[in-house]
Motif scaffolding. Structure first.
Motif, PDB file in Angstrom:
ATOM      1  N   GLN A  73       0.898  -0.842  -0.136  1.00  0.00           N
ATOM      2  CA  GLN A  73       0.537  -0.146   0.011  1.00  0.00           C
ATOM      3  C   GLN A  73       1.050   1.248   0.082  1.00  0.00           C
ATOM      4  OE1 GLN A  73      -3.081   0.287   2.781  1.00  0.00           O
ATOM      5  NE2 GLN A  73      -3.790  -2.246   2.561  1.00  0.00           N
ATOM      6  N   GLU A 162     -11.932  10.625  -3.901  1.00  0.00           N
ATOM      7  CA  GLU A 162     -13.033  10.322  -4.072  1.00  0.00           C
ATOM      8  C   GLU A 162     -13.013   9.316  -2.485  1.00  0.00           C
ATOM      9  OE1 GLU A 162     -11.242   6.901  -6.609  1.00  0.00           O
ATOM     10  OE2 GLU A 162     -10.665   8.804  -8.560  1.00  0.00           O
ATOM     11  N   THR A 163     -14.559   8.990  -2.583  1.00  0.00           N
ATOM     12  CA  THR A 163     -15.023   8.623  -1.687  1.00  0.00           C
ATOM     13  C   THR A 163     -15.286   6.871  -2.636  1.00  0.00           C
ATOM     14  OG1 THR A 163     -15.629  10.011  -0.068  1.00  0.00           O
ATOM     15  CG2 THR A 163     -16.351   7.864   0.734  1.00  0.00           C
ATOM     16  N   GLN A 177     -10.355   8.019  -1.105  1.00  0.00           N
ATOM     17  CA  GLN A 177      -9.467   7.779  -1.984  1.00  0.00           C
ATOM     18  C   GLN A 177      -8.412   9.072  -2.406  1.00  0.00           C
ATOM     19  OE1 GLN A 177      -9.221   4.190  -4.215  1.00  0.00           O
ATOM     20  NE2 GLN A 177     -10.009   5.233  -5.139  1.00  0.00           N
ATOM     21  N   TYR A 178      -7.626   8.639  -3.201  1.00  0.00           N
ATOM     22  CA  TYR A 178      -6.948   9.648  -3.946  1.00  0.00           C
ATOM     23  C   TYR A 178      -6.010   9.343  -5.441  1.00  0.00           C
ATOM     24  CZ  TYR A 178      -7.053  13.670  -0.194  1.00  0.00           C
ATOM     25  OH  TYR A 178      -6.841  14.838   0.046  1.00  0.00           O
ATOM     26  N   ARG A 179      -6.058   9.760  -7.034  1.00  0.00           N
ATOM     27  CA  ARG A 179      -5.171   8.245  -7.541  1.00  0.00           C
ATOM     28  C   ARG A 179      -4.744   9.126  -8.140  1.00  0.00           C
ATOM     29  NH1 ARG A 179      -6.550   3.248  -8.779  1.00  0.00           N
ATOM     30  NH2 ARG A 179      -8.803   2.377  -8.204  1.00  0.00           N
ATOM     31  N   ARG A 184      -2.565   4.629  -6.171  1.00  0.00           N
ATOM     32  CA  ARG A 184      -3.984   4.240  -5.422  1.00  0.00           C
ATOM     33  C   ARG A 184      -3.544   4.463  -4.165  1.00  0.00           C
ATOM     34  NH1 ARG A 184      -7.881  -0.563  -3.068  1.00  0.00           N
ATOM     35  NH2 ARG A 184      -9.537   0.881  -2.762  1.00  0.00           N
ATOM     36  N   TRP A 186      -5.266   5.961   0.011  1.00  0.00           N
ATOM     37  CA  TRP A 186      -6.537   5.585   0.521  1.00  0.00           C
ATOM     38  C   TRP A 186      -6.457   4.507   1.656  1.00  0.00           C
ATOM     39  CZ3 TRP A 186      -8.688   0.267   1.767  1.00  0.00           C
ATOM     40  CH2 TRP A 186      -7.802  -0.933   1.152  1.00  0.00           C
ATOM     41  N   ALA A 190      -4.553   8.436   2.657  1.00  0.00           N
ATOM     42  CA  ALA A 190      -5.270   9.476   2.510  1.00  0.00           C
ATOM     43  C   ALA A 190      -6.292   9.802   3.048  1.00  0.00           C
ATOM     44  CB  ALA A 190      -6.902   8.906   1.278  1.00  0.00           C
TER      45      ALA A 190
END
Length: 208
Positions: A73, A162-163, A177-179, A184, A186, A190
């Motif tokens: 991660q 993002e959720t 989360q971000y990309r 990724r 998250w 995040a």
């Protein structure tokens, strides 16, 4: 290292270095019903803002696939606070030195963000710091698969957060989360970045 123009805004947004935050973890609601009994283990991470003149960036790592916790991660450099660490700041700087080769003179420490809980049972205190723009990471291959930087402005943009919904612990869970490129970003990482955005907005007059 000399102050970057952004440093004062970040310092105002942070808890002071001489008063590490001791309150309820910021993301406690996200982990309702998922935590094991007992006190969480203390940990610290380094939220390093690389002081590039044009576009400051955030230093992140991708953890080695063979690690016991959060393998593969995206995370900040960091780890458990040991008994010999004088403070969460000392632990975060020590872990950053071990994981990515950051020396103390390459970091201008500014303060702390709000504490976070992880599903693996750690209470994480994030240390906010500006890093020398010439810093060249030397990752420990046993812990870090990759070191990369993300523009700070991207991570402060509400449109980029993002959720996502996951089913875990018997019910739907909502995770941030971000990309960025192939990365990724998250979970707790995040959440720490979101907390930085919220604290900056609260500390900056006229900003919402």
């Amino acid at each position: 290292m000399p102050d970057h123009p952004l440093a004062e805004s970040l310092r105002r947004a942070a808890h002071p270095l001489d008063a590490p935050p001791a309150g309820v973890p910021w993301n406690l609601h996200e982990l309702d019903g998922l935590l094991s009994p007992g006190e969480p283990r203390p940990a610290a991470v380094l939220v390093g803002i690389v002081a590039h003149a044009g576009t400051p960036t955030v230093l992140l790592t991708r953890r080695h696939e063979g690690l016991r916790h959060h393998a593969g991660q995206v995370s900040f450099p960091g780890g458990r606070i040991e008994a010999f660490d004088e403070s969460p700041a000392a632990a975060a700087l020590r872990e950053a030195r071990e994981e990515v080769g950051l020396q103390a003179g390459q970091a201008n420490v500014l303060g702390y963000l709000d504490p976070m809980l992880t599903i693996t049972g750690f209470r994480v205190v994030p240390l906010l710091a500006m890093l020398e723009p010439g810093f060249v990471p030397r990752p420990d291959p046993g812990e870090v698969a990759e070191v990369f930087e993300v523009p700070l402005q991207l991570l402060l943009d509400p449109a980029r957060l993002e959720t996502i919904e996951l089913h875990f612990g018997g019910r739907p869970r909502h995770v941030l989360q971000y990309r960025y490129d192939e990365q990724r970003i998250w979970g707790v990482t995040a959440s720490i970045l979101f907390n930085l955005r919220e604290r900056l907005a609260s500390a900056t007059p006229g900003r919402t």
